[in-house]
Design a protein around this motif. Structure first.
Motif, PDB file in Angstrom:
ATOM      1  N   SER A 136       0.837  -1.193   0.000  1.00  0.00           N
ATOM      2  CA  SER A 136       0.000   0.000   0.000  1.00  0.00           C
ATOM      3  C   SER A 136       0.877   1.249   0.000  1.00  0.00           C
ATOM      4  O   SER A 136       1.919   1.302   0.673  1.00  0.00           O
ATOM      5  N   GLU A 138       0.789   5.822  -0.732  1.00  0.00           N
ATOM      6  CA  GLU A 138       0.130   7.093  -1.012  1.00  0.00           C
ATOM      7  C   GLU A 138       1.191   8.078  -1.488  1.00  0.00           C
ATOM      8  O   GLU A 138       2.119   8.407  -0.745  1.00  0.00           O
ATOM      9  N   SER A 143      -1.420   6.255  -6.126  1.00  0.00           N
ATOM     10  CA  SER A 143      -1.592   5.513  -4.880  1.00  0.00           C
ATOM     11  C   SER A 143      -1.816   4.048  -5.183  1.00  0.00           C
ATOM     12  O   SER A 143      -2.179   3.664  -6.302  1.00  0.00           O
ATOM     13  N   ARG A 145      -4.017   1.169  -3.222  1.00  0.00           N
ATOM     14  CA  ARG A 145      -4.986   1.034  -2.137  1.00  0.00           C
ATOM     15  C   ARG A 145      -5.756  -0.277  -2.257  1.00  0.00           C
ATOM     16  O   ARG A 145      -5.991  -0.773  -3.357  1.00  0.00           O
ATOM     17  N   TRP A 147      -9.358  -2.069  -0.414  1.00  0.00           N
ATOM     18  CA  TRP A 147     -10.497  -1.741   0.423  1.00  0.00           C
ATOM     19  C   TRP A 147     -11.591  -2.788   0.254  1.00  0.00           C
ATOM     20  O   TRP A 147     -11.601  -3.586  -0.674  1.00  0.00           O
ATOM     21  N   GLU A 165     -10.792   0.799   4.058  1.00  0.00           N
ATOM     22  CA  GLU A 165      -9.519   0.357   3.491  1.00  0.00           C
ATOM     23  C   GLU A 165      -8.751  -0.517   4.485  1.00  0.00           C
ATOM     24  O   GLU A 165      -8.914  -0.395   5.700  1.00  0.00           O
TER      25      GLU A 165
END
Length: 425
Positions: A136, A138, A143, A145, A147, A165
């Motif tokens: 993961s 950012e 990004s 991610r 979730w 997430e």
């Protein structure tokens, strides 16, 4: 109204530590429950779960098309790593009680499920793909991610959605031959300013390995040779480079995450770092397996020369998640670990070898006398059984014998008045 009946709609992940969110890696099982808290009896059509994971990049650039016109170019791309759907509740199903106040009642026509007032929990569980996922992340232009999204469908009401997430960290074991290999290099340049040569500056640096984990200290061994007429300042940096790729175009963001400043090196002098320490801050691990996002680290050993450009030597780093094991990695062979250690020792051999110790410091006088007495010739009558003794007995007798005495005076000098012997006589 039906909106007033839904007091709570939440996703709760199973975690041994309630205060900290769970962290997963490829092949792990993600489990949890969807919580519904109703203030009154409510009808439900379906409750669906969707697990997703994407790496996405996006940025915008303005380009000039002439003296008075310009246009905006958008760059975006994405890579899918997880896509799983699961139905937690379907209209018309009849389910036995699982938890307190958790039961489903089917309607007469079989199209609706009626839930009474109270708390209802719907457990879910799915396994992440076995192939390598990506950690993961950012960043400024992208990004990575993961979730879980849940949709609640009810009659005569809008679809209620929630999203939560979770973190994925792919393990990077630094106990591998590639990451345990020492990194070294040399670089020099001719310092110039206003077309005048001030001399040459050179830097030589090495570190004991390529892989480190956050919180570790990197000992930097370096030598700075300043042959110019000006003083220079040596420094070391740990840099992070974020690379975003979309539509064949690359966008990068660089930042300095660690700094080490050395002492000033005067004109025509030399400075040596004997393991100067630079600490790795709490940064994210390296990301090298994603097609559109990469996170790379570098150790830069630089020299600031007044009036001219900076001289920098770059040594690659990999920030991992599994720290150094004192006995090496379980997956690496003993021979590879041994070769790496020998290579590092070979780089650290001193120029002046240490002289061997004196014989008297190894063997005492009593032991030397005993060994000398042990080799006294035996009488002739005892030689008959010599072949019956083991060979190691003779080896031990000569093990600690003192070396012959060295003297510059010849113990058997030739007489001065000795005439040469005539070959014809």
């Amino acid at each position: 109204m039906i909106f007033d009946k839904l007091k709570k709609f939440d996703i709760v992940f199973d975690s041994p530590d309630v205060d900290s969110p769970p962290v997963f890696s490829s092949g792990d099982v993600v489990s949890g429950r969807v919580v519904l808290d109703l203030s009154g009896e409510s009808k439900v059509e379906s409750l669906k779960l969707h697990a997703e994971g994407f790496a996405k990049v996006h940025w915008t650039e303005s380009r000039s098309a002439g003296s008075s016109t310009a246009y905006t170019q958008n760059y975006s791309d994405e890579v899918e790593y997880l896509n799983r759907r699961e139905v937690l509740l379907q209209a018309g199903e009849v389910t036995l009680p699982v938890l307190n106040s958790f039961f489903l009642l089917s309607s007469d026509n079989g199209e609706m499920t009626v839930l009474p007032a109270g708390r209802h929990e719907y457990p879910f569980s799915f396994q992440l793909p076995e192939e390598t996922l990506v950690t993961s992340f950012e960043g400024k232009h992208g990004s990575i991610r993961y979730w879980v999204k849940v949709k609640l469908h009810r009659p005569w009401a809008t679809v209620k959605k929630i999203k939560k997430e979770f973190t994925v960290i792919e393990p990077i074991d630094i106990n591998t031959p590639a990451l345990l290999a020492p990194q070294a290099g040399t670089k020099d340049k001719m310092a110039r300013a206003w077309y005048r040569n001030f001399g040459q500056v050179s830097v030589t640096a090495k570190i004991d390995r390529k892989g480190y984990t956050p919180g570790e200290v990197i000992p930097v061994f370096a030598e700075f040779d300043n042959s110019t007429s000006r003083s220079v300042v040596p420094k070391a940096y740990i840099t992070q480079t974020q690379t975003f790729i979309a539509r064949g175009t690359m966008k990068q963001k660089r930042s300095v995450v660690g700094t080490l400043c050395g002492d000033i090196v005067g004109a025509r002098t030399r400075e040596t770092w004997h393991g100067r320490a630079i600490k790795i801050p709490p940064v994210g691990p390296s990301i090298l397996q994603c097609r559109i996002i990469k996170v790379e680290y570098m150790l830069k050993v630089c020299v600031d020369v007044p009036g001219t450009s900076k001289l920098c030597l770059e040594l690659p780093l990999v920030i991992g998640t599994i720290p150094l094991h004192p006995f090496g990695s379980r997956t690496s062979s003993v021979s590879s670990q041994y070769s790496v250690n020998l290579e590092w020792l070979r780089m650290a051999i001193p120029e002046q070898p240490e002289p061997p110790p004196d014989y008297s410091s190894v063997v005492t006088e009593e032991e030397a006398v005993q060994r000398n007495n042990a080799v006294v010739p035996r009488p002739a009558e005892d030689l008959s059984g010599i072949l019956e003794r083991p060979l190691m007995a003779f080896v031990q007798e000569f093990r600690f014998r003192p070396p012959p005495v060295y003297c510059e005076i010849d113990p058997n000098p030739q007489p001065i008045n000795m005439r040469p012997r005539c070959m014809t006589c």
